[in-house]
Design an enzyme around this catalytic site. Structure first.
Site, PDB file in Angstrom:
ATOM      1  N   THR A 153       0.878  -1.166   0.000  1.00  0.00           N
ATOM      2  CA  THR A 153       0.000   0.000   0.000  1.00  0.00           C
ATOM      3  C   THR A 153       0.914   1.214   0.000  1.00  0.00           C
ATOM      4  O   THR A 153       1.286   1.703  -1.065  1.00  0.00           O
ATOM      5  CB  THR A 153      -0.978   0.001   1.196  1.00  0.00           C
ATOM      6  OG1 THR A 153      -0.272  -0.270   2.397  1.00  0.00           O
ATOM      7  CG2 THR A 153      -2.045  -1.050   1.001  1.00  0.00           C
ATOM      8  N   LYS A 179       3.474  -7.750   2.568  1.00  0.00           N
ATOM      9  CA  LYS A 179       3.059  -6.363   2.595  1.00  0.00           C
ATOM     10  C   LYS A 179       2.837  -6.003   4.054  1.00  0.00           C
ATOM     11  O   LYS A 179       2.186  -6.745   4.789  1.00  0.00           O
ATOM     12  CB  LYS A 179       1.752  -6.243   1.813  1.00  0.00           C
ATOM     13  CG  LYS A 179       1.029  -4.917   1.969  1.00  0.00           C
ATOM     14  CD  LYS A 179      -0.215  -5.087   2.824  1.00  0.00           C
ATOM     15  CE  LYS A 179      -0.878  -3.763   3.143  1.00  0.00           C
ATOM     16  NZ  LYS A 179      -0.094  -2.773   3.847  1.00  0.00           N
ATOM     17  N   THR A 190      -3.429  -4.424   7.254  1.00  0.00           N
ATOM     18  CA  THR A 190      -2.067  -4.421   7.769  1.00  0.00           C
ATOM     19  C   THR A 190      -1.112  -5.380   7.073  1.00  0.00           C
ATOM     20  O   THR A 190      -0.121  -4.967   6.508  1.00  0.00           O
ATOM     21  CB  THR A 190      -2.089  -4.734   9.268  1.00  0.00           C
ATOM     22  OG1 THR A 190      -2.918  -3.763   9.887  1.00  0.00           O
ATOM     23  CG2 THR A 190      -0.713  -4.670   9.863  1.00  0.00           C
ATOM     24  N   GLU A 275       4.853   2.146  10.332  1.00  0.00           N
ATOM     25  CA  GLU A 275       4.560   3.558  10.050  1.00  0.00           C
ATOM     26  C   GLU A 275       5.415   4.498  10.868  1.00  0.00           C
ATOM     27  O   GLU A 275       5.352   4.494  12.093  1.00  0.00           O
ATOM     28  CB  GLU A 275       3.118   3.844  10.385  1.00  0.00           C
ATOM     29  CG  GLU A 275       2.171   3.046   9.562  1.00  0.00           C
ATOM     30  CD  GLU A 275       0.784   3.203  10.095  1.00  0.00           C
ATOM     31  OE1 GLU A 275       0.577   2.861  11.263  1.00  0.00           O
ATOM     32  OE2 GLU A 275      -0.057   3.683   9.348  1.00  0.00           O
ATOM     33  N   ASN A 397      -1.108   8.961  10.868  1.00  0.00           N
ATOM     34  CA  ASN A 397      -2.408   8.422  11.243  1.00  0.00           C
ATOM     35  C   ASN A 397      -3.420   9.462  11.673  1.00  0.00           C
ATOM     36  O   ASN A 397      -4.594   9.157  11.848  1.00  0.00           O
ATOM     37  CB  ASN A 397      -2.225   7.373  12.341  1.00  0.00           C
ATOM     38  CG  ASN A 397      -1.674   6.104  11.750  1.00  0.00           C
ATOM     39  OD1 ASN A 397      -2.305   5.511  10.887  1.00  0.00           O
ATOM     40  ND2 ASN A 397      -0.482   5.722  12.176  1.00  0.00           N
ATOM     41  N   THR A 402      -7.571  11.801   2.522  1.00  0.00           N
ATOM     42  CA  THR A 402      -7.846  12.676   1.383  1.00  0.00           C
ATOM     43  C   THR A 402      -7.323  12.034   0.109  1.00  0.00           C
ATOM     44  O   THR A 402      -6.502  11.141   0.165  1.00  0.00           O
ATOM     45  CB  THR A 402      -7.173  14.046   1.568  1.00  0.00           C
ATOM     46  OG1 THR A 402      -5.844  13.825   2.034  1.00  0.00           O
ATOM     47  CG2 THR A 402      -7.939  14.911   2.526  1.00  0.00           C
TER      48      THR A 402
END
Lengths: 402, 402
Positions: A153, A179, A190, A275, A397, A402
């Protein structure tokens, strides 16, 4: 190490596997649809999220493997998780399965489906259909890198590995692609893991092997404690190496080590690519009474926001490590444990130890942060991996979809 | 509401309680030592952290209440948790108990001890001794505010409440003071709660009441999921209102409501004052099969870093809320639940609902963020409180202990 790592190896390194990844237009700019294919039906096994909210493709793949015990192909899209999408979502997952099965002229239940991306939006099926057509037209033994790119992603790094192990004089390959959790947009699923091997392994043995390896690797990583609706790890074993193997084989343990290495490599790569992460934290709990209790402690420490923040700040903060071990639910006597950070003893006899805090702090600038907790209870060991908690995690996060 | 809130009430509002808080020099600039005193021995009860690593004062207080079933005084210091301090730490906690007991001419086991602050450093006993002397010399019915200030570490706001309820024509008061989790320095203990009442209640009844109220209030808050080595809630009931009460009393439920309100007020105040918090999140799970399962879901949602970050970013992100409910461990059918955010239905029938996202997002600028999950399973309800995850949380917890 009884196996060798294949330089530049990918999920198509084992014999008889082809793959491809293409840009189907589901998300903005990167490859977003991949297909993995075995030239013969492969025995298959899967492990799935424990979340009671489960995405349509996950339910379909689980059902298919339960029915056929085999897979010959897997189709994966990124950019859209097809989760919380109701009846239409179920229909779309089945449509993906059917399109691939028809294209390859194989039964539907030999096709697994996986999706990752935004929750709660319907798949753009025109894009998906076009992507499947393109990927099928181009399946190749060189398609591994494109496949691994297509399942990301917003992970920063493609996660590929292949190893080879000699079994009874033959070369057996095991490979994987995964991934992880680098999610710029919220609502992303996830973890997806795909493992291929050209060993021949019965479904039940394969299922057990995958479950055990997953418990020691994929289930021992934490980025933020959130378990997604789409998590799954699927393995395909097509037997094309000519080597059939099970627990009674004299070289079974050698095979298991190689298989576990593939899982562990992918799991660590996911944790490292968490992240906003700047560091990989590795917590090893040794000499526990049982694997389960050792694992509870390792996961509790790796999951503590206070520990993760301290490591981001390069703070040799044994108090937080000991406190997180203490609330894990596992029983131990804090007066009897030793805690090491960066290899330096920092806690013993229920108290902090005098150590060169400045030196340890300096070494905490490194990318790998090892923590070891010796329980002095028994002989069990567990290891867990995670990442630090950073400003970027919050930024990523907290930003509006958007 | 069958009780009234006492304007400006503090822990000394119930009859016969005195308190004081002083600056003993344990930490830099604020009051750091407090004493609470009842003019007669009060029946007492306590609930304590489940962490296997427990601080010396916590173990001592637990042991004392188990032995005497009563307390007449409590001494609390902030700035140093006296946790992971070995034999010397145990000795220092006993010394604090003894100094207060001697000063008040009461048995040692009638004195509870609590500490909060840095883990792993020995208490500066000269400061502590001086502070105890000063506070004892100045115990007063007006000492509530100074006491509540002295138990803070770097909480931003003092947490005080007192309520009054009419029982059999008499006024009974219940009051509380708490210390939460606003921790600028790492390694700080998390939660201390002290409740006083002038009702007369037997130890066993009081213990049960406290345990039940704590399960519904203090145990339903999460700032970062980390459970400290020093957490405790202690209640003292001295009977000076002349009202004795237990479960057989016709107005017991009225009393329980007032008592629970005190706990809930303090718990919410702690959550609101969480590190770096800008918002109070209140998750209500309704129509669950059992309180336990409803509570698991509420706590899972309130504890999700992804949910907490989304709320910091004013993102009406139902996917994260539903996913966090899904991995709570409680069983439910995601197709049957309704999820409300800011009072607006956002998820139903297993899918997102069309709602005015912009309007909800605008209202998420408010300080209180209510989330409701209706399980449509049974009649149980649970409510949990937490705060958003912000840049400041990371900043506070990543900064090196200086």
């Amino acid at each position: 190490m009884d196996f060798k790592i294949v330089d530049g190896g990918t999920i198509t390194t084992p014999k008889g596997f082809k793959a491809q990844g293409v840009y189907a237009g589901i998300k903005r700019k990167r490859n977003d649809l991949g297909i993995l294919y075995s030239t013969n039906p492969a025995n298959a096994a899967g492990v799935y999220t424990l979340n009671v909210v489960q995405a349509a493709p996950l339910k379909l793949t689980k059902e298919s493997i339960l029915k056929s015990k085999q897979l010959q192909a897997l189709v994966v899209n990124s950019g859209n998780a097809n989760a919380c999408t109701g009846v239409e979502g179920d229909k779309n997952a089945r449509k993906m399965q059917e399109l691939v099965a028809t294209g390859l002229d194989i039964p539907n239940e030999l096709v697994g489906v996986a999706s990752t991306g935004v929750i709660g939006q319907q798949l753009p099926m025109d894009c998906v259909e076009k992507g499947i057509e393109m990927a099928l037209a181009d399946l190749s033994e060189n398609g591994g890198p494109a496949f691994s790119e297509s399942i990301l992603t917003t992970d920063l790094i493609e996660k590929n590995i292949a190893v080879q192990v000699e079994i009874a004089g033959n070369t057996v390959s095991i490979a994987g692609s995964a991934k992880g959790s680098g999610m710029i947009h919220p609502n992303m699923a996830t973890m997806l893991g795909f493992i291929t091997t050209d060993a021949g392994i019965e479904h039940e043995v394969l299922q057990k092997l995958l479950a055990t390896a997953t418990d020691q690797t994929f289930n021992m990583i934490t980025v933020d404690g959130d378990t997604s609706t789409n998590d799954m790890v699927v393995v395909m074993a097509n037997g094309q190496s000519g080597v059939n193997i099970d627990e009674s084989h004299p070289e079974w343990n050698k095979f298991v080590s190689a298989f576990t290495h593939v899982s562990e490599y992918l799991a660590k790569a996911i944790a490292r690519d968490g992240e906003g992460a700047t560091k990989l934290i590795e917590v090893t709990v040794t000499n526990g009474a049982s694997f389960e209790e050792a694992a509870m402690i390792a996961k509790s420490v790796i999951g503590s926001s206070l520990v993760k923040s301290a490591i981001f700040g390069a703070d040799a903060n044994w108090g937080r490590i000991v406190a997180a071990a203490g609330y894990s639910g596992a029983q131990f006597n804090p007066d009897k444990i030793d805690v090491y950070l960066m290899g330096t003893l920092i806690f013993q006899n229920g108290m902090g130890v005098d150590f060169d805090e400045e030196a340890v702090q300096a070494r905490m600038q490194e990318e790998l942060i090892p923590i070891e907790i010796n329980l002095h209870q028994g002989e069990a060991q567990a290891r867990a991996w995670g990442c630090d908690l950073t400003y970027d995690y919050v930024r990523i996060n907290a930003s509006y979809r958007t």
